[in-house]
Design a protein around this motif. Sequence first.
Motif, PDB file in Angstrom:
ATOM      1  N   LEU A  51       0.662  -1.241  -0.080  1.00  0.00           N
ATOM      2  CA  LEU A  51       0.086   0.089   0.047  1.00  0.00           C
ATOM      3  C   LEU A  51       0.931   1.390  -0.045  1.00  0.00           C
ATOM      4  CD1 LEU A  51      -3.177  -0.151   0.138  1.00  0.00           C
ATOM      5  CD2 LEU A  51      -3.122   0.622   2.382  1.00  0.00           C
ATOM      6  N   LEU A  52       1.914   1.198  -0.696  1.00  0.00           N
ATOM      7  CA  LEU A  52       2.556   2.512  -0.976  1.00  0.00           C
ATOM      8  C   LEU A  52       2.376   3.381  -1.915  1.00  0.00           C
ATOM      9  CD1 LEU A  52       6.158   0.667  -1.167  1.00  0.00           C
ATOM     10  CD2 LEU A  52       5.208   1.669   0.835  1.00  0.00           C
ATOM     11  N   LEU A  53       2.277   4.823  -1.876  1.00  0.00           N
ATOM     12  CA  LEU A  53       1.817   5.640  -2.920  1.00  0.00           C
ATOM     13  C   LEU A  53       2.772   5.438  -4.119  1.00  0.00           C
ATOM     14  CD1 LEU A  53       1.461   8.599  -0.313  1.00  0.00           C
ATOM     15  CD2 LEU A  53       0.054   6.755  -0.834  1.00  0.00           C
ATOM     16  N   PRO A  54       2.144   5.187  -5.254  1.00  0.00           N
ATOM     17  CA  PRO A  54       3.090   5.076  -6.474  1.00  0.00           C
ATOM     18  C   PRO A  54       3.668   6.301  -7.007  1.00  0.00           C
ATOM     19  CG  PRO A  54       0.644   4.851  -6.952  1.00  0.00           C
ATOM     20  CD  PRO A  54       0.869   4.867  -5.451  1.00  0.00           C
ATOM     21  N   TRP A  55       3.584   7.328  -6.515  1.00  0.00           N
ATOM     22  CA  TRP A  55       4.106   8.539  -7.088  1.00  0.00           C
ATOM     23  C   TRP A  55       4.920   9.268  -6.068  1.00  0.00           C
ATOM     24  CZ3 TRP A  55      -1.043   8.238  -5.549  1.00  0.00           C
ATOM     25  CH2 TRP A  55      -1.527   8.835  -4.261  1.00  0.00           C
ATOM     26  N   ARG A  56       5.500   8.179  -4.901  1.00  0.00           N
ATOM     27  CA  ARG A  56       6.472   8.646  -3.932  1.00  0.00           C
ATOM     28  C   ARG A  56       7.459   7.788  -4.061  1.00  0.00           C
ATOM     29  NH1 ARG A  56       5.049  11.397   1.443  1.00  0.00           N
ATOM     30  NH2 ARG A  56       3.592  12.962   0.901  1.00  0.00           N
TER      31      ARG A  56
ATOM     32  N   LEU B 273       5.925   9.670   4.680  1.00  0.00           N
ATOM     33  CA  LEU B 273       4.657   9.917   4.996  1.00  0.00           C
ATOM     34  C   LEU B 273       4.007   9.971   6.443  1.00  0.00           C
ATOM     35  CD1 LEU B 273       1.947  10.394   3.614  1.00  0.00           C
ATOM     36  CD2 LEU B 273       1.653   8.122   3.721  1.00  0.00           C
TER      37      LEU B 273
ATOM     38  N   PHE C 279      10.823   4.141  -7.069  1.00  0.00           N
ATOM     39  CA  PHE C 279       9.621   4.246  -6.831  1.00  0.00           C
ATOM     40  C   PHE C 279       9.013   2.773  -6.744  1.00  0.00           C
ATOM     41  CE2 PHE C 279      10.080   7.986  -9.484  1.00  0.00           C
ATOM     42  CZ  PHE C 279       9.458   9.130  -8.850  1.00  0.00           C
ATOM     43  N   PRO C 280       8.046   2.789  -6.054  1.00  0.00           N
ATOM     44  CA  PRO C 280       7.430   1.260  -5.868  1.00  0.00           C
ATOM     45  C   PRO C 280       7.537   0.372  -7.050  1.00  0.00           C
ATOM     46  CG  PRO C 280       5.992   3.067  -4.731  1.00  0.00           C
ATOM     47  CD  PRO C 280       7.023   3.716  -5.447  1.00  0.00           C
ATOM     48  N   HIS C 281       7.163   0.642  -8.175  1.00  0.00           N
ATOM     49  CA  HIS C 281       6.885  -0.092  -9.174  1.00  0.00           C
ATOM     50  C   HIS C 281       8.481  -0.813  -9.470  1.00  0.00           C
ATOM     51  CE1 HIS C 281       8.143   2.123 -12.659  1.00  0.00           C
ATOM     52  NE2 HIS C 281       7.973   3.370 -11.830  1.00  0.00           N
ATOM     53  N   GLU C 282       9.499  -0.025  -8.988  1.00  0.00           N
ATOM     54  CA  GLU C 282      10.783  -0.446  -9.279  1.00  0.00           C
ATOM     55  C   GLU C 282      11.430  -1.578  -8.351  1.00  0.00           C
ATOM     56  OE1 GLU C 282      12.745   3.386 -11.780  1.00  0.00           O
ATOM     57  OE2 GLU C 282      12.203   3.425  -9.482  1.00  0.00           O
TER      58      GLU C 282
END
Lengths: 257, 265
Positions: free
Chosen positions: B91-96, B104, B138-141
């Motif tokens: 549940l991370l913010l993808p833009w951070r 946060l 970023f989270p997706h990485e």
Amino acid sequence: MYRLSVTLGQFLVFVVFFAIWELLVDLLHIRPVILPAPTAIAEKIWENRALLLKESWPTFAAISLGFIAAVVSGFLLAVGIAYSRIVRDLTYPFLIAAQILPKIAFAPLFLIWFGFGLTPKIVIAALIAFFPIVINTAKGLTSVDKELLQYMDSLGSSGWEKFTKISLPWALPYIFAALKISITLAIVGAVVGEFVAAGEGLGYVINSSNITLNTELMFAAIVTMSVLGILMYLAIVLLERYMLPQGQLEDSGHSTM
Amino acid sequence: MGKAPRITIEDLSLAFRTGTGPFVALDRVSFDIAPGSFVSVVGPSGCGKSTLLKLLSGVYSPTSGRILFDGKPVEKERLQGQVGYVFQRALLLPWRTALQNVMLTMEVARRSMTRAQREAEALKWLEIAGLKGFEHRFPHELSGGMQQRVSICRALAFRPQILLMDEPFGALDEITRETLQNELLQLWQQTETTVVFITHSIPEAVILSEQIVVMSARPGRVVERINVPFPRPRVDSVREHPDFVEMAGHIRSLLHPRAHAIAAE
């Protein structure tokens, strides 16, 4: 390497398109009043550059003001829809119904209501650019992961913090998708406004050269119009690049991992 | 941050109103949590484990019953900002970036900290969790395990009195899971935080906890509270210890009473 050849190929498609156009006009002896050759249009644009530039301004103003009005009012209504059940229940059916209407058809009516000049153009541009903004922004704001909001609650977050730190950034990709649709709609709106209710602007040039059968000038104005539209669209894309961090640009579909 | 309080959960019930009448998610749940201890809650799906955490974090209010800190009842609002939360999804913010995600919780719950302090604190936790070099990703990485590490750092970084974990390793593969279990114990030993850990995995509960609360489903009730005596630090070899196996077997029999009875015949 593949990227480069694709870019080159895409460019070639344009070249081939204009080459065929030029060739057909030449070979079939099509009269300029029916379809002028691309080179003739280019020449016409150069000859009339001062006029076209001057007429671009009122069009640009109508598009920009209409677009800004649509974005501001659309955003505010979307926030209302996202956060107030009453607003949502009352306005949503109306919005959906209104979105289906061919709003362009109201253009002559606006001539009667707002007279001649800038106002009816702005109103038409704003009216058709408005709906995608409301609907997409509302969708973005309401699609926020609920557990994420509960997480913020567990931290003792205020409603404003939840909005600025979670909901708004979450909705940004939706908002930018809407901005890109709306800017093209605002352009259509402004031009239609100039067809029916203006004495200046590129739409007016297109319309008046149509009446005088000056097809070359008409095409020159259409090309200028297209360039103006592309530039405004690109401005939004650049803004999106700047405002959406890489993380969100790359997976434009939302997934909180 | 003060020392973690002794938490007393007293006759806690929560009923939801549904179309077909009230649904009792939790039915008079009571247990004590010693300050700074590690408690696991195990139970079948639908036993109200997650609901319990939402009550403990101040997201929901109970229908009846109380939560007490050091003997004093605490209201929902006072729980907010005291508890760190880790979910099954990171549940991370993808833009951070990882670093910004960890910051946060401090931005929201520790307003007196300066930006520089938040950043220093976040960097410290990421380093402890073995994420040095990944701060600006970023989270997706990041891999699933790394995302969950970031999520744990985020929950611990603002030094909550309680850390609530809702099946945090449930979506990870077995190897990553065991690595993260060990890492969690290491991270936890750096804090004075009390951990309430929800899991489906019996061995996971036994290896991590001091106390295990076994619950039943529909309505969610406490079946048994078990103390886990193994000394810390617990090493992987504990998993093969006969007492460990026996305890896991006992919990399993509580969770599947019928299957157990059939097997015994």
